[in-house]
Scaffold this active site. Sequence first.
Site, PDB file in Angstrom:
ATOM      1  N   PRO A   1      -4.515  -6.606 -11.798  1.00  0.00           N
ATOM      2  CA  PRO A   1      -5.747  -7.328 -11.473  1.00  0.00           C
ATOM      3  C   PRO A   1      -6.237  -8.160 -12.648  1.00  0.00           C
ATOM      4  O   PRO A   1      -5.785  -7.991 -13.790  1.00  0.00           O
ATOM      5  CB  PRO A   1      -6.724  -6.197 -11.169  1.00  0.00           C
ATOM      6  CG  PRO A   1      -6.303  -5.110 -12.125  1.00  0.00           C
ATOM      7  CD  PRO A   1      -4.802  -5.210 -12.208  1.00  0.00           C
TER       8      PRO A   1
ATOM      9  N   THR B   1      -9.433  -7.985 -13.547  1.00  0.00           N
ATOM     10  CA  THR B   1     -10.566  -7.257 -14.130  1.00  0.00           C
ATOM     11  C   THR B   1     -10.153  -6.387 -15.319  1.00  0.00           C
ATOM     12  O   THR B   1     -10.895  -6.262 -16.287  1.00  0.00           O
ATOM     13  CB  THR B   1     -11.242  -6.379 -13.061  1.00  0.00           C
ATOM     14  OG1 THR B   1     -10.221  -5.663 -12.353  1.00  0.00           O
ATOM     15  CG2 THR B   1     -12.052  -7.222 -12.102  1.00  0.00           C
TER      16      THR B   1
ATOM     17  N   GLY C   1      -7.143  -6.437  -5.301  1.00  0.00           N
ATOM     18  CA  GLY C   1      -8.043  -6.539  -4.169  1.00  0.00           C
ATOM     19  C   GLY C   1      -7.491  -5.840  -2.932  1.00  0.00           C
ATOM     20  O   GLY C   1      -6.286  -5.600  -2.824  1.00  0.00           O
TER      21      GLY C   1
ATOM     22  N   CYS D   1     -13.302  -0.040 -11.303  1.00  0.00           N
ATOM     23  CA  CYS D   1     -13.588   0.231  -9.888  1.00  0.00           C
ATOM     24  C   CYS D   1     -14.334   1.546  -9.672  1.00  0.00           C
ATOM     25  O   CYS D   1     -14.952   1.739  -8.626  1.00  0.00           O
ATOM     26  CB  CYS D   1     -12.309   0.205  -9.062  1.00  0.00           C
ATOM     27  SG  CYS D   1     -11.028   1.322  -9.657  1.00  0.00           S
TER      28      CYS D   1
ATOM     29  N   GLU E   1     -19.720  -2.978  -2.873  1.00  0.00           N
ATOM     30  CA  GLU E   1     -19.211  -2.899  -4.244  1.00  0.00           C
ATOM     31  C   GLU E   1     -19.574  -4.143  -5.041  1.00  0.00           C
ATOM     32  O   GLU E   1     -19.397  -5.266  -4.584  1.00  0.00           O
ATOM     33  CB  GLU E   1     -17.689  -2.723  -4.250  1.00  0.00           C
ATOM     34  CG  GLU E   1     -17.121  -2.545  -5.653  1.00  0.00           C
ATOM     35  CD  GLU E   1     -15.610  -2.404  -5.657  1.00  0.00           C
ATOM     36  OE1 GLU E   1     -15.097  -1.538  -6.384  1.00  0.00           O
ATOM     37  OE2 GLU E   1     -14.937  -3.169  -4.936  1.00  0.00           O
TER      38      GLU E   1
ATOM     39  N   LEU F   1      -6.286   4.700  -9.625  1.00  0.00           N
ATOM     40  CA  LEU F   1      -6.990   5.853  -9.067  1.00  0.00           C
ATOM     41  C   LEU F   1      -6.786   5.895  -7.554  1.00  0.00           C
ATOM     42  O   LEU F   1      -7.373   5.108  -6.817  1.00  0.00           O
ATOM     43  CB  LEU F   1      -8.492   5.772  -9.398  1.00  0.00           C
ATOM     44  CG  LEU F   1      -8.857   5.480 -10.863  1.00  0.00           C
ATOM     45  CD1 LEU F   1     -10.373   5.477 -11.038  1.00  0.00           C
ATOM     46  CD2 LEU F   1      -8.212   6.476 -11.808  1.00  0.00           C
TER      47      LEU F   1
END
Length: 481
Positions: free
Chosen positions: A116, A118, A199, A250, A340, A418
């Site tokens: 990702p 992020t 995503g 996240c 979120e 996770l």
Amino acid sequence: MALDYDLSSIQEARDLARKAKEAQRILEGYDQEQIDRIVAAMSEAAVANAEWLARMAVDETKFGIFQDKVKKNLFAAKNVYEFIKDMKTVGILYEDTRNKVIEAAYPMGVVMGIIPSTNPTSTVIYKSLISIKSANGIVFAPHPNASRCINAAAQVMHEAAVKAGAPEGIIGCVTKVTMAATDALMKHDDISVILATGGPGLVKAAYSVGKPAYGVGAGNAPAFIERSAHIKKAVSDIMTGKTFDNGVICASENSVLIDAPIKDKVVAEFEAQGAYFLSKEEVEKVSRVVMTPKGGMNSSCVGKEPKVIAEKAGISIPEGTRILIAPLEGYGPGFPLSYEKLTTVLACYTVKDWEEGCLLAIELLNLMGAGHTFSIHSQDDAIIREFIRKPVSRILVNTPASLGGIGYTTKLAPSLTLGCGTIAGSSTSDNVTPMHLINIKRMAYGVSEAVASERGNCSSGTVSTEDIAAIVKKVLAELKG
């Protein structure tokens, strides 16, 4: 030109998968000592390069905080390494001498690592370490908004691995980033398993190609402050969790549920620690800026400081504000900030007791984030244990959710992938480690004798050969007649 670039990117992906498979066939012949030496060298290289990789990630993505990105790189390089370094991942893992069963590891093959924007460089470090530790190769498919820093991190890890004895090509990364290349890599015969962080659309695509995959779902973690909580610490933990790297992990807190009897004290403590409570009008303005009409996150607000969001929304906030808190009266489509938010905005609800808090948390998780993470701040262990029933894979107690979820402030396995379990359509509810990337074969010795079944017996006794001959003669005589 676009078509030519797509074709070129597809070919690059295929070449990387093929090279990684050739290298992995060599790597799977290494013993545990050789693998561990390579992994140790990769960890050292990641530590040495943590700062400039973090700077590159911030400069390219414009997400998060440089110092926190350094911490995440070091978390992947040090904490993950310390957790996995003594794991037995090659050869015989376990031998049960009493029951005569031997368990042995063999690698899955080549991992596809979807990365990702992020948490780009830290995720590359983490996935590289767990893949090589389990004697697999890995090829990365970067997010297009972070492709340069992802490639840089992959190069650091590859060079360190090869220098320590790994075969060339064991770690690869797509440089021509297109959806066509990502799709080709997912479907390539030399890719054995997909490790997807990204995503929901991309994770769903990973599960749809027919290969084994580990994917993560949306977070949207609720944090409940129960009336027995140490209020100052609870607020501090939530602020720490939500502001770490400006909320892009996240597992970070996305809503706070306050037990009614302590509401005033909690609000005062949040304000004392740098939170700004939005008015109803300001909630609407921030909602329009942070969220899209369909309930998604506006990418221009991901990982941004409150000041940036406030300016975009046209509102005035105190200097030094660390977080924006939006009091909400409901959740779902009419309340965009109940979804979120990978940024410094936190939804806020007041509940009359822990039972109402429990029910609201479940509703918020079912709205978005089922299977992921929930946190509670309380000193009442009986109430804490009631929350084990939550539809989540991580229930974190008296700790920042973002840091507790990845195993930084808890004893969960240190991980940046996770799992959310079948609650969210994921194949695991674990924090993913090297043990998720190996097959286990078993050798089992016979320990009891098989009992042979008796054939030819019937309830009236044994049929003799003379009886059979008489029956045959009778049948033949009848046929002649």
